[in-house]
Design an enzyme around this catalytic site. Structure first.
Site, PDB file in Angstrom:
ATOM      1  N   ASP A 220       0.845  -1.201   0.000  1.00 20.02           N
ATOM      2  CA  ASP A 220       0.000   0.000   0.000  1.00 20.02           C
ATOM      3  C   ASP A 220       0.883   1.254   0.000  1.00 20.02           C
ATOM      4  O   ASP A 220       1.379   1.668   1.034  1.00 20.02           O
ATOM      5  CB  ASP A 220      -0.930   0.015   1.220  1.00 20.02           C
TER       6      ASP A 220
ATOM      7  N   GLU B 192       1.907   5.180  -0.194  1.00 20.25           N
ATOM      8  CA  GLU B 192       1.394   6.527   0.044  1.00 20.25           C
ATOM      9  C   GLU B 192       2.222   7.473  -0.806  1.00 20.25           C
ATOM     10  O   GLU B 192       3.406   7.214  -1.061  1.00 20.25           O
ATOM     11  CB  GLU B 192       1.473   6.913   1.526  1.00 20.25           C
TER      12      GLU B 192
ATOM     13  N   ASP C  41      -2.309   1.523  -6.767  1.00 21.65           N
ATOM     14  CA  ASP C  41      -0.910   1.309  -6.373  1.00 21.65           C
ATOM     15  C   ASP C  41      -0.056   0.770  -7.514  1.00 21.65           C
ATOM     16  O   ASP C  41       1.013   1.323  -7.817  1.00 21.65           O
ATOM     17  CB  ASP C  41      -0.835   0.338  -5.181  1.00 21.65           C
TER      18      ASP C  41
ATOM     19  N   HIS D 120      -4.917   5.358   5.939  1.00 22.43           N
ATOM     20  CA  HIS D 120      -3.980   6.059   5.059  1.00 22.43           C
ATOM     21  C   HIS D 120      -2.549   6.083   5.600  1.00 22.43           C
ATOM     22  O   HIS D 120      -1.706   6.795   5.046  1.00 22.43           O
ATOM     23  CB  HIS D 120      -4.445   7.482   4.723  1.00 22.43           C
TER      24      HIS D 120
ATOM     25  N   ASP E 211      -2.541   0.228   6.676  1.00 17.66           N
ATOM     26  CA  ASP E 211      -3.471  -0.257   5.651  1.00 17.66           C
ATOM     27  C   ASP E 211      -3.088  -1.678   5.219  1.00 17.66           C
ATOM     28  O   ASP E 211      -3.955  -2.529   5.003  1.00 17.66           O
ATOM     29  CB  ASP E 211      -3.486   0.675   4.438  1.00 17.66           C
TER      30      ASP E 211
END
Length: 203
Positions: A11, A13, A116, A173, A178
């Site tokens: 995941d 960011e 992603d 987030h 996550d």
């Protein structure tokens, strides 16, 4: 029995802002959890923060959303270095041969959505002038797995946790949190007899 030896929950960011989105967006958190597809226990974790190159100062919106503050990325390596470290990590945990491309074990990635690996990784590799490693070409979108099992499309990560009566861990987030929550959803689906297969492909 599952189709894979390991499931790698990922995941990213990235840099972001509101109301005007930052361009280009850059990956600033690169977390991957290695989950045993037999026991659904976490065996290894790769977790790095990444220094952005084009917009080096994080927006207040980005920090509020992700929990990532400037000090967490300013002195970290750039994406090209982190991707190389990830290749080495896959080798060190017994998933890839020494040429970094040939798998030793059957594994695939698991994401919550397509962003992603379909969008962000592609954009980042183009930005960093890197070739996307072959192992990133197929993955499981946990939303598609959930929809296949329950016959309804989930609104969000949180809605899947609520439906499955799973207490979420950490904060929404945060990339690593996550990942942990997606791993909990995977285990819950597997406990119900669900067999995971790749749902998405860049081939």
């Amino acid at each position: 029995p599952q189709n894979f030896d390991y499931l790698l929950v990922l995941d990213f960011e990235a840099t972001c802002d509101r109301p005007q989105q930052i361009k280009p967006m850059e990956i600033i958190e690169f977390p991957v959890i290695k989950v045993n597809a037999n026991s659904f226990e976490t065996e290894e974790i790769f977790h790095k923060y990444v220094k952005p190159v084009h917009n080096q100062s994080l927006s207040s919106f980005c920090t509020q959303l992700t929990g990532i503050v400037q000090e967490m990325v300013s002195n970290e390596p750039t994406f090209d270095v982190i991707l190389s470290q990830f290749n080495e990590w896959l080798h060190s945990v017994g998933l890839l041969c020494s040429d970094f491309e040939r798998p030793l074990k059957k594994f695939t990635f698991v994401t919550c959505g397509e962003w992603d690996l379909q969008i962000m990784l592609s954009d980042q590799c183009q930005l960093s002038n890197l070739r996307i490693p072959l192992y990133f070409r197929t993955w499981i979108n946990i939303k598609k797995s959930y929809a296949e099992h329950f016959g309804k499309w989930p609104k969000s990560l949180n809605s899947m946790l609520e439906d499955l009566k799973i207490q979420p861990v950490g904060r929404l987030h945060s990339g690593i949190d996550d990942c942990r929550n997606v791993a909990l959803i995977m285990k819950a689906l597997a406990d119900k007899g669900f067999v995971f297969k790749n749902t998405s492909s860049e081939w």
